[in-house]
Write a protein that holds these residues in place. Structure first.
Motif, PDB file in Angstrom:
ATOM      1  N   UNK A   1       0.842  -1.209   0.000  1.00 16.57           N
ATOM      2  CA  UNK A   1       0.000   0.000   0.000  1.00 16.57           C
ATOM      3  C   UNK A   1       0.869   1.249   0.000  1.00 16.57           C
ATOM      4  N   UNK A   2       2.009   1.178   0.691  1.00 16.65           N
ATOM      5  CA  UNK A   2       2.909   2.334   0.798  1.00 16.65           C
ATOM      6  C   UNK A   2       3.793   2.425  -0.442  1.00 16.65           C
ATOM      7  N   UNK A   3       4.380   1.308  -0.827  1.00 18.73           N
ATOM      8  CA  UNK A   3       5.358   1.364  -1.929  1.00 18.73           C
ATOM      9  C   UNK A   3       4.695   1.469  -3.304  1.00 18.73           C
ATOM     10  N   UNK A   4       3.536   0.870  -3.449  1.00 14.48           N
ATOM     11  CA  UNK A   4       2.910   0.851  -4.779  1.00 14.48           C
ATOM     12  C   UNK A   4       1.519   1.473  -4.819  1.00 14.48           C
ATOM     13  N   UNK A   5       0.961   1.798  -3.676  1.00 20.58           N
ATOM     14  CA  UNK A   5      -0.453   2.201  -3.664  1.00 20.58           C
ATOM     15  C   UNK A   5      -1.328   1.028  -4.091  1.00 20.58           C
ATOM     16  N   UNK A   6      -0.834  -0.177  -3.880  1.00 19.59           N
ATOM     17  CA  UNK A   6      -1.557  -1.384  -4.308  1.00 19.59           C
ATOM     18  C   UNK A   6      -2.445  -1.835  -3.153  1.00 19.59           C
ATOM     19  N   UNK A   7      -3.605  -1.261  -3.085  1.00 17.64           N
ATOM     20  CA  UNK A   7      -4.458  -1.439  -1.914  1.00 17.64           C
ATOM     21  C   UNK A   7      -5.903  -1.160  -2.333  1.00 17.64           C
ATOM     22  N   UNK A   8      -6.800  -2.065  -2.020  1.00 13.53           N
ATOM     23  CA  UNK A   8      -8.213  -1.796  -2.320  1.00 13.53           C
ATOM     24  C   UNK A   8      -8.924  -1.394  -1.039  1.00 13.53           C
ATOM     25  N   UNK A   9     -10.086  -0.809  -1.194  1.00 11.78           N
ATOM     26  CA  UNK A   9     -10.702  -0.174  -0.038  1.00 11.78           C
ATOM     27  C   UNK A   9     -12.224  -0.231  -0.123  1.00 11.78           C
TER      28      UNK A   9
ATOM     29  N   UNK B   1     -12.423  -0.103  -6.442  1.00  8.07           N
ATOM     30  CA  UNK B   1     -12.344   0.954  -5.416  1.00  8.07           C
ATOM     31  C   UNK B   1     -11.001   0.809  -4.721  1.00  8.07           C
ATOM     32  N   UNK B   2     -10.107   1.718  -5.072  1.00  6.96           N
ATOM     33  CA  UNK B   2      -8.727   1.540  -4.615  1.00  6.96           C
ATOM     34  C   UNK B   2      -8.223   2.768  -3.875  1.00  6.96           C
ATOM     35  N   UNK B   3      -7.128   2.586  -3.184  1.00  5.49           N
ATOM     36  CA  UNK B   3      -6.582   3.639  -2.339  1.00  5.49           C
ATOM     37  C   UNK B   3      -5.642   4.594  -3.083  1.00  5.49           C
ATOM     38  N   UNK B   4      -5.402   4.395  -4.357  1.00  2.91           N
ATOM     39  CA  UNK B   4      -4.527   5.317  -5.097  1.00  2.91           C
ATOM     40  C   UNK B   4      -5.342   6.568  -5.393  1.00  2.91           C
ATOM     41  N   UNK B   5      -5.309   7.522  -4.487  1.00  7.30           N
ATOM     42  CA  UNK B   5      -6.226   8.668  -4.557  1.00  7.30           C
ATOM     43  C   UNK B   5      -5.561   9.931  -5.104  1.00  7.30           C
ATOM     44  N   UNK B   6      -4.385   9.788  -5.663  1.00  7.10           N
ATOM     45  CA  UNK B   6      -3.648  10.980  -6.127  1.00  7.10           C
ATOM     46  C   UNK B   6      -4.454  11.769  -7.163  1.00  7.10           C
ATOM     47  N   UNK B   7      -5.004  11.079  -8.151  1.00  7.77           N
ATOM     48  CA  UNK B   7      -5.725  11.791  -9.227  1.00  7.77           C
ATOM     49  C   UNK B   7      -6.928  12.536  -8.648  1.00  7.77           C
TER      50      UNK B   7
END
Ligand SMILES: Cc1ncc(COP(=O)(O)O)c(C=O)c1O
Length: 306
Positions: A30-38, A162-168
């Motif tokens: 989740x930290x290194x790749x933002x590979x995390x679903x939510x 639905x993922x945790x990569x919320x940058x956009x």
């Protein structure tokens, strides 16, 4: 969940621990790749709402994100209910809470591959549902503003995951707030069609019918689904279709849907009034139907927090 001497209990990969003791590795995917679903669900009167449906969506996200979770959906549901029960004493009467699931592909092994090599990191917590920031929008409506950045195309990252990569989403929201610090962003896709908000779906009311983008370019929101069901119960026509900025400018009513606030009316779009500039009748009718479905006044709950 609220301030007090009791510590919030959270679930972290097999253990229920006080939140201060919950620690994950800096090598977590989740930290290194933002590979995390939510998932974010909520309670109404301390009872979970659509929790099974949120868990179903979570498992669909996990599959497509190629994250293997060691629990069955039934086990995860039970763990979630245990987290809720552990924090129930901290929930004030009249208030409710979020229930948040974050599931990553676990601790990474640095090297050429990205495949999951360790058990998933499972993070589940509850949080006081602070509605204050949305409360006045139920009566005044919000200002919907298009962001400069476009949505990540679903051909790159399907919006239904639905993922945790919320940058956009975070950047789009900040851009809309350059126009108005209280703006709620409307994110367009790369073809100029309306997709969604950083944390909500969009509806317009035109010619007496509800129109909303199809899930080609937005999350299949469970609040969106609830509005569709409520509208159909009321005999309203609902169409999933492409919408452009023109459709928002010329709509009679516009509203956002999302788990915490359910429905958030918009009365202004990019500086122009929507309809007569007041919260519309169909929006109010659907909000009332939702309140009836959950047996409590959704608007009053938020307004009590002002
Ligand atoms: C990008 C995005 N769109 C839409 C939604 C609304 O989904 P739901 O109604 O299931 O909360 C969310 C919820 O967090 C979201 O993150």
């Amino acid at each position: 969940m609220t301030e007090g001497s009791q510590s919030r209990m959270v679930y972290l990969s097999g253990e229920m621990v006080p939140e201060a003791e919950a620690r994950i590795s800096i090598f977590d995917s989740s930290v290194l790749l933002g590979h995390c679903v939510t998932e974010s669900s909520r309670t109404f009167q301390h009872r979970p709402f659509l929790l099974e449906q949120h868990i179903d969506r979570l498992y669909r996200s996990l599959k497509v994100a190629r994250i293997h979770l060691q629990h069955t959906p039934a086990e995860l549901l039970q763990i979630t209910l245990n987290v809720l029960d552990a924090n129930r004493p901290m929930m004030a009467t009249g208030d409710d809470c979020w229930i948040v699931h974050n599931i990553s592909a676990g601790s990474l092994k640095l090297g050429p591959g990205s495949n999951q090599v360790n058990p998933a990191t499972v993070m589940i917590f509850t949080n006081h549902l602070a509605l204050r920031g949305w409360a006045r929008f139920y009566t005044d409506g919000c200002h919907a503003v298009t962001s400069m950045s476009r949505a990540v195309p679903s051909q790159t990252l399907d919006a239904r995951i639905k993922n945790r990569s919320r940058m956009a989403y975070t950047i789009a929201d900040a851009e809309a707030r350059l126009v108005d610090p209280d703006a709620q962003c409307v994110i367009l896709d790369i073809d100029g069609n309306v997709s969604e908000n950083k944390g909500g779906n969009l509806f317009v009311v035109s010619d007496g019918e509800l129109r909303t983008p199809s899930t080609d370019n937005c999350l299949a929101g469970l609040s969106r689904q609830t509005v569709i069901e409520l509208a159909q119960e009321q005999g309203l026509v609902v169409r999933e279709m492409k919408l452009q900025m023109y459709d928002l400018y010329t709509a009679d009513e516009v509203f956002f849907t999302s788990t915490p606030y359910c429905m958030m009316p918009a009365t202004k779009f990019n500086g122009l009034p929507i309809g007569d500039g007041c919260v519309g009748g169909i929006t109010q009718q659907l909000l009332a139907a939702w309140s009836e479905r959950v047996g409590m006044d959704i608007v009053a709950q938020a307004q009590r927090q002002i």
